[in-house]
Scaffold this motif. Structure first.
Motif, PDB file in Angstrom:
ATOM      1  N   TYR A  65       0.825  -1.206   0.000  1.00  0.00           N
ATOM      2  CA  TYR A  65       0.000   0.000   0.000  1.00  0.00           C
ATOM      3  C   TYR A  65       0.861   1.258   0.000  1.00  0.00           C
ATOM      4  CZ  TYR A  65      -3.455  -3.400   1.628  1.00  0.00           C
ATOM      5  OH  TYR A  65      -4.254  -4.506   1.748  1.00  0.00           O
ATOM      6  N   LYS A  66       0.406   2.247  -0.773  1.00  0.00           N
ATOM      7  CA  LYS A  66       0.937   3.603  -0.712  1.00  0.00           C
ATOM      8  C   LYS A  66      -0.211   4.544  -0.348  1.00  0.00           C
ATOM      9  CE  LYS A  66       5.090   3.461  -3.499  1.00  0.00           C
ATOM     10  NZ  LYS A  66       5.865   4.140  -4.567  1.00  0.00           N
ATOM     11  N   ASP A  67       0.092   5.849  -0.254  1.00  0.00           N
ATOM     12  CA  ASP A  67      -0.938   6.809   0.159  1.00  0.00           C
ATOM     13  C   ASP A  67      -2.143   6.788  -0.768  1.00  0.00           C
ATOM     14  OD1 ASP A  67       0.693   7.543   2.212  1.00  0.00           O
ATOM     15  OD2 ASP A  67       1.472   9.342   1.243  1.00  0.00           O
ATOM     16  N   SER A  68      -1.914   6.494  -2.049  1.00  0.00           N
ATOM     17  CA  SER A  68      -2.996   6.512  -3.024  1.00  0.00           C
ATOM     18  C   SER A  68      -3.798   5.214  -3.047  1.00  0.00           C
ATOM     19  CB  SER A  68      -2.435   6.776  -4.430  1.00  0.00           C
ATOM     20  OG  SER A  68      -1.468   5.789  -4.764  1.00  0.00           O
ATOM     21  N   GLY A  69      -3.317   4.175  -2.333  1.00  0.00           N
ATOM     22  CA  GLY A  69      -4.032   2.904  -2.307  1.00  0.00           C
ATOM     23  C   GLY A  69      -3.103   1.731  -2.545  1.00  0.00           C
ATOM     24  N   VAL A  70      -3.659   0.636  -3.082  1.00  0.00           N
ATOM     25  CA  VAL A  70      -2.873  -0.571  -3.323  1.00  0.00           C
ATOM     26  C   VAL A  70      -1.866  -0.322  -4.439  1.00  0.00           C
ATOM     27  CG1 VAL A  70      -2.949  -2.985  -4.021  1.00  0.00           C
ATOM     28  CG2 VAL A  70      -4.733  -2.074  -2.523  1.00  0.00           C
ATOM     29  N   PHE A  71      -0.605  -0.614  -4.170  1.00  0.00           N
ATOM     30  CA  PHE A  71       0.473  -0.388  -5.126  1.00  0.00           C
ATOM     31  C   PHE A  71       0.814  -1.662  -5.891  1.00  0.00           C
ATOM     32  CE2 PHE A  71       5.065  -0.405  -6.071  1.00  0.00           C
ATOM     33  CZ  PHE A  71       5.145   0.719  -6.884  1.00  0.00           C
ATOM     34  N   GLY A  72       0.707  -2.804  -5.231  1.00  0.00           N
ATOM     35  CA  GLY A  72       1.041  -4.062  -5.880  1.00  0.00           C
ATOM     36  C   GLY A  72       0.431  -5.231  -5.138  1.00  0.00           C
ATOM     37  N   ALA A  73       0.310  -6.354  -5.830  1.00  0.00           N
ATOM     38  CA  ALA A  73      -0.231  -7.573  -5.233  1.00  0.00           C
ATOM     39  C   ALA A  73       0.531  -8.766  -5.779  1.00  0.00           C
ATOM     40  CB  ALA A  73      -1.718  -7.708  -5.528  1.00  0.00           C
ATOM     41  N   TYR A  74       0.698  -9.774  -4.935  1.00  0.00           N
ATOM     42  CA  TYR A  74       1.447 -10.973  -5.328  1.00  0.00           C
ATOM     43  C   TYR A  74       0.850 -12.163  -4.599  1.00  0.00           C
ATOM     44  CZ  TYR A  74       5.363 -14.242  -5.754  1.00  0.00           C
ATOM     45  OH  TYR A  74       6.136 -15.345  -6.018  1.00  0.00           O
ATOM     46  N   TRP A  75       0.788 -13.317  -5.288  1.00  0.00           N
ATOM     47  CA  TRP A  75       0.259 -14.486  -4.599  1.00  0.00           C
ATOM     48  C   TRP A  75       0.979 -15.740  -5.064  1.00  0.00           C
ATOM     49  CZ3 TRP A  75      -4.026 -18.290  -5.320  1.00  0.00           C
ATOM     50  CH2 TRP A  75      -4.254 -18.601  -6.661  1.00  0.00           C
ATOM     51  N   GLU A  76       0.969 -16.726  -4.181  1.00  0.00           N
ATOM     52  CA  GLU A  76       1.502 -18.044  -4.463  1.00  0.00           C
ATOM     53  C   GLU A  76       0.514 -19.082  -3.962  1.00  0.00           C
ATOM     54  OE1 GLU A  76       5.406 -18.700  -2.922  1.00  0.00           O
ATOM     55  OE2 GLU A  76       6.289 -16.976  -3.964  1.00  0.00           O
ATOM     56  N   ILE A  77       0.402 -20.171  -4.719  1.00  0.00           N
ATOM     57  CA  ILE A  77      -0.402 -21.298  -4.280  1.00  0.00           C
ATOM     58  C   ILE A  77       0.408 -22.562  -4.531  1.00  0.00           C
ATOM     59  CG2 ILE A  77      -1.640 -21.401  -6.496  1.00  0.00           C
ATOM     60  CD1 ILE A  77      -4.082 -22.426  -4.823  1.00  0.00           C
ATOM     61  N   ALA A  78       0.442 -23.436  -3.531  1.00  0.00           N
ATOM     62  CA  ALA A  78       1.252 -24.651  -3.611  1.00  0.00           C
ATOM     63  C   ALA A  78       0.438 -25.843  -3.151  1.00  0.00           C
ATOM     64  CB  ALA A  78       2.513 -24.509  -2.748  1.00  0.00           C
ATOM     65  N   ARG A  79       0.707 -26.970  -3.760  1.00  0.00           N
ATOM     66  CA  ARG A  79       0.039 -28.222  -3.411  1.00  0.00           C
ATOM     67  C   ARG A  79       1.088 -29.289  -3.131  1.00  0.00           C
ATOM     68  NH1 ARG A  79      -4.651 -30.509  -1.447  1.00  0.00           N
ATOM     69  NH2 ARG A  79      -4.533 -32.751  -1.873  1.00  0.00           N
ATOM     70  N   GLU A  80       0.980 -29.903  -1.950  1.00  0.00           N
ATOM     71  CA  GLU A  80       1.791 -31.070  -1.617  1.00  0.00           C
ATOM     72  C   GLU A  80       0.939 -32.317  -1.842  1.00  0.00           C
ATOM     73  OE1 GLU A  80       4.956 -31.041  -0.771  1.00  0.00           O
ATOM     74  OE2 GLU A  80       5.166 -28.874  -0.603  1.00  0.00           O
ATOM     75  N   LEU A  81       1.448 -33.280  -2.600  1.00  0.00           N
ATOM     76  CA  LEU A  81       0.743 -34.517  -2.908  1.00  0.00           C
ATOM     77  C   LEU A  81       1.478 -35.683  -2.264  1.00  0.00           C
ATOM     78  CD1 LEU A  81       0.086 -33.873  -6.693  1.00  0.00           C
ATOM     79  CD2 LEU A  81      -1.589 -33.723  -4.855  1.00  0.00           C
ATOM     80  N   LYS A  82       0.738 -36.503  -1.516  1.00  0.00           N
ATOM     81  CA  LYS A  82       1.365 -37.608  -0.804  1.00  0.00           C
ATOM     82  C   LYS A  82       0.348 -38.727  -0.608  1.00  0.00           C
ATOM     83  CE  LYS A  82       4.081 -38.525   3.368  1.00  0.00           C
ATOM     84  NZ  LYS A  82       4.568 -37.960   4.633  1.00  0.00           N
ATOM     85  N   PHE A  83       0.602 -39.865  -1.262  1.00  0.00           N
ATOM     86  CA  PHE A  83      -0.286 -41.024  -1.160  1.00  0.00           C
ATOM     87  C   PHE A  83       0.427 -42.194  -0.471  1.00  0.00           C
ATOM     88  CE2 PHE A  83      -1.154 -38.727  -5.116  1.00  0.00           C
ATOM     89  CZ  PHE A  83      -2.445 -38.281  -4.865  1.00  0.00           C
ATOM     90  N   TRP A  84       1.498 -41.906   0.250  1.00  0.00           N
ATOM     91  CA  TRP A  84       2.352 -42.947   0.813  1.00  0.00           C
ATOM     92  C   TRP A  84       2.908 -42.463   2.146  1.00  0.00           C
ATOM     93  CZ3 TRP A  84       3.060 -40.239  -3.692  1.00  0.00           C
ATOM     94  CH2 TRP A  84       3.991 -39.193  -3.645  1.00  0.00           C
ATOM     95  N   ASN A  85       3.486 -43.391   2.918  1.00  0.00           N
ATOM     96  CA  ASN A  85       4.152 -43.041   4.160  1.00  0.00           C
ATOM     97  C   ASN A  85       5.583 -42.602   3.864  1.00  0.00           C
ATOM     98  OD1 ASN A  85       1.934 -43.735   5.801  1.00  0.00           O
ATOM     99  ND2 ASN A  85       2.533 -45.908   5.746  1.00  0.00           N
ATOM    100  N   GLY A  86       6.101 -41.746   4.718  1.00  0.00           N
ATOM    101  CA  GLY A  86       7.466 -41.280   4.535  1.00  0.00           C
ATOM    102  C   GLY A  86       7.539 -39.773   4.487  1.00  0.00           C
ATOM    103  N   PRO A  87       8.752 -39.220   4.499  1.00  0.00           N
ATOM    104  CA  PRO A  87       8.933 -37.764   4.594  1.00  0.00           C
ATOM    105  C   PRO A  87       8.900 -37.032   3.266  1.00  0.00           C
ATOM    106  CG  PRO A  87      11.055 -38.849   4.720  1.00  0.00           C
ATOM    107  CD  PRO A  87      10.032 -39.953   4.625  1.00  0.00           C
ATOM    108  N   ILE A  88       8.751 -37.729   2.140  1.00  0.00           N
ATOM    109  CA  ILE A  88       8.817 -37.103   0.818  1.00  0.00           C
ATOM    110  C   ILE A  88       7.416 -36.908   0.258  1.00  0.00           C
ATOM    111  CG2 ILE A  88       9.758 -37.253  -1.510  1.00  0.00           C
ATOM    112  CD1 ILE A  88      11.894 -37.015   0.588  1.00  0.00           C
TER     113      ILE A  88
END
Length: 243
Positions: A65-88
């Motif tokens: 935000y700046k005095d005149s309002g919203v100056f910029g916007a940014y977004w991220e979306i992430a999906r983790e997929l896991k159909f098994w046991n384990g840390p990966i």
């Protein structure tokens, strides 16, 4: 810009859970560097994480935000997929946004995430190497390495968390500004880290558990990020409300 909500590290293994928060940051970068005098001082961040039977979904939206309002916007979306046991887990991600007078190139990432947590979930980390396509970049095929961490200590009164990204992207930075205008230089690699320190007020005696407010700071530490040349340090003062 926040990279990965650290709840994704430990909630992912905890089952069917969800978590959201909203953050307000006052940025001191414009006061530290003359070259950043036009940098917005206020940023809000909305984050959401939800786990399910096939993994987890995370997204955040940053708005400057700046005095005149919203100056910029940014977004991220992430999906983790896991159909098994384990840390990966398998990892897919999208990054994009806009800024006054322009936009960020769309970026698509595919990789794998390794996650570790202590038995009591008081600390943990993750590491994600990814193949990264940056749309309309002169060299669109790139890579990214992402690490995240969290540490809750003193009976959850304090949290130290954050992320570090290192990626390849051909882009221009402003080397210097002369009377004739800006002098640009090409760079190929970017480093960005945003460690956060939070004081969780509802973990203190005589403060209601319903007060989900945390106060703290975030430090943006970067090299050749955006159009900035070399290393920069941008601290904030911040508040966070968790839902």
């Amino acid at each position: 810009m926040k990279k990965i909500f650290l709840s994704i590290v430990f909630c992912f293994v905890a089952g069917f859970v969800s978590a959201q928060n909203i953050q307000l940051h006052y940025d001191f970068g414009s006061a530290i560097y003359d070259s950043q005098s036009s940098r917005p001082k206020i940023t809000t961040t909305v984050e959401m994480f939800k786990a399910d039977g096939w993994g987890s979904t995370f997204f955040f939206v940053d708005m400057d935000y700046k005095d005149s309002g919203v100056f910029g916007a940014y977004w991220e979306i992430a999906r983790e997929l896991k159909f098994w046991n384990g840390p990966i887990s398998a990892h897919v991600e999208y990054n994009g946004g806009l800024i006054s007078g322009g936009s960020f190139n769309n970026a698509y990432l595919v990789g794998a995430t390794y996650t570790w947590n202590s038995q009591d979930f008081s600390k943990g980390f993750s590491f994600t190497p990814s193949y990264k396509i940056i749309q309309k970049n002169d060299k669109p095929h790139n890579f990214q390495l992402t690490a995240t961490w969290y540490i809750n200590f003193c009976n959850n009164k304090f949290t130290f968390s954050g992320f570090a990204d290192f990626w390849k992207e051909k882009h221009g930075v402003i080397k210097e500004v002369t009377n004739d205008g800006a002098v640009w230089k090409n760079r190929n690699y970017i480093f960005l880290s945003e460690p956060q320190f939070w004081v969780n007020l509802n973990s203190f005696d005589k403060i209601s558990d319903k007060l989900k407010l945390s106060v703290g700071t975030e430090w943006e530490v970067s090299s050749n990020f955006g159009v900035m040349n070399g290393w920069k340090w941008m601290p904030t003062l911040a508040m966070k409300w968790s839902f």
